[in-house]
Write an enzyme that holds these catalytic residues in place. Sequence first.
Site, PDB file in Angstrom:
ATOM      1  CD  GLU A  36      -3.080   1.003   0.407  1.00  0.00           C
ATOM      2  OE1 GLU A  36      -2.393   1.981   0.064  1.00  0.00           O
ATOM      3  OE2 GLU A  36      -4.321   0.989   0.302  1.00  0.00           O
ATOM      4  CG  ASN A 126      -7.300   3.759   4.245  1.00  0.00           C
ATOM      5  OD1 ASN A 126      -6.963   4.088   3.112  1.00  0.00           O
ATOM      6  ND2 ASN A 126      -7.609   2.504   4.568  1.00  0.00           N
ATOM      7  CD  GLU A 150      -5.054  -4.471   6.112  1.00  0.00           C
ATOM      8  OE1 GLU A 150      -5.385  -3.267   6.181  1.00  0.00           O
ATOM      9  OE2 GLU A 150      -5.293  -5.170   5.117  1.00  0.00           O
ATOM     10  CG  ASN A 184      -9.761   3.098   0.883  1.00  0.00           C
ATOM     11  OD1 ASN A 184      -8.575   3.364   0.817  1.00  0.00           O
ATOM     12  ND2 ASN A 184     -10.197   1.864   1.095  1.00  0.00           N
ATOM     13  CG  ASP A 238      -7.451   0.959  -1.413  1.00  0.00           C
ATOM     14  OD1 ASP A 238      -7.188   2.005  -0.783  1.00  0.00           O
ATOM     15  OD2 ASP A 238      -7.203  -0.163  -0.952  1.00  0.00           O
TER      16      ASP A 238
END
Length: 309
Positions: A36, A126, A150, A184, A238
């Site tokens: 990510e 996030n 996570e 997100n 995302d």
Amino acid sequence: MALVGDSYEYVDKRFYDLTVPTADVERLFDGCRWAEGPVWFGDGGFLVWSDIPNRRMLRWLPDGGANGTVSVFRADSNHSNGNTRDREGRLVSCEHGGRRVTRTEPDGAITVIADTYKGRKLNSPNDVVVKSDGSIWFTDPTYGIMSDYEGHKAEPEQDGCYVFRVDPKSGKIEVVADDFVKPNGLAFSPDESKLYIADSGLSHDPEGPRHIRVFSVEKGRSLKKGKVFAEVSPGVPDGMRLDVEGNVWTSARDGVHCYDPRGNLLGKIRIPEMVANLTFGGPKRNRLFITATRSLYSVFVGVSGAQVP
């Protein structure tokens, strides 16, 4: 370097001008659990990204070889997720483990930007962007406290999953959007008049949203006139980025989807793993770096990314 063949799906002929059809997708690294938060350091010529379950941040540096060199940038990242840089070039990170947004100072010290709202812990920040005025905008869904994979499993203390803005002068934290299921990824338009925010609520609710919404940015600090910009399928949106022409490049289950400023799908870059996030990088900002499940991919495109620094 592993080449991924048959890399493109053209829905609109305009997508040809935004891609380099002879440039294949390249797999630069695998071995993550959930990759990510890629962020490009133009002044250093390297990329940093998060491997959330492994509690680490990795660095990719081109060295003239086939894959470049990957090393550990931060051994204990506190389950970092999204990353960006502020207008002074400092790393800004969302940490699931600490339920906070932090800044890494030039000497390596960590400064906490936000970890509570109204005296209660944030959910699990996030993704994050920094506006040209220095304000910091971030999303706060519950993904990092839903399990120990996570982050650290915990009950939410906030009443919802909000989008926040941190004032650059006072440091005050305020809610700018409160009607998301799972806010997100987020990204500003090139002129910063619009803010795009993904809602990935479908990930844990079959009736949840899978769309990107777009808002007008009023007086540089509040959001108005929100509407659905695009429904993303398969999977959910995302992380996302915009190019200099205002096109939106977003993650999806089957790769990277590209939409024009009106929300029309132009085409896809196919990736063999579910994509979490992406960023533009390289000397000309025309190389798309893609974090997808276990791996880091890249592909050269026909347009440059809009974000700075």
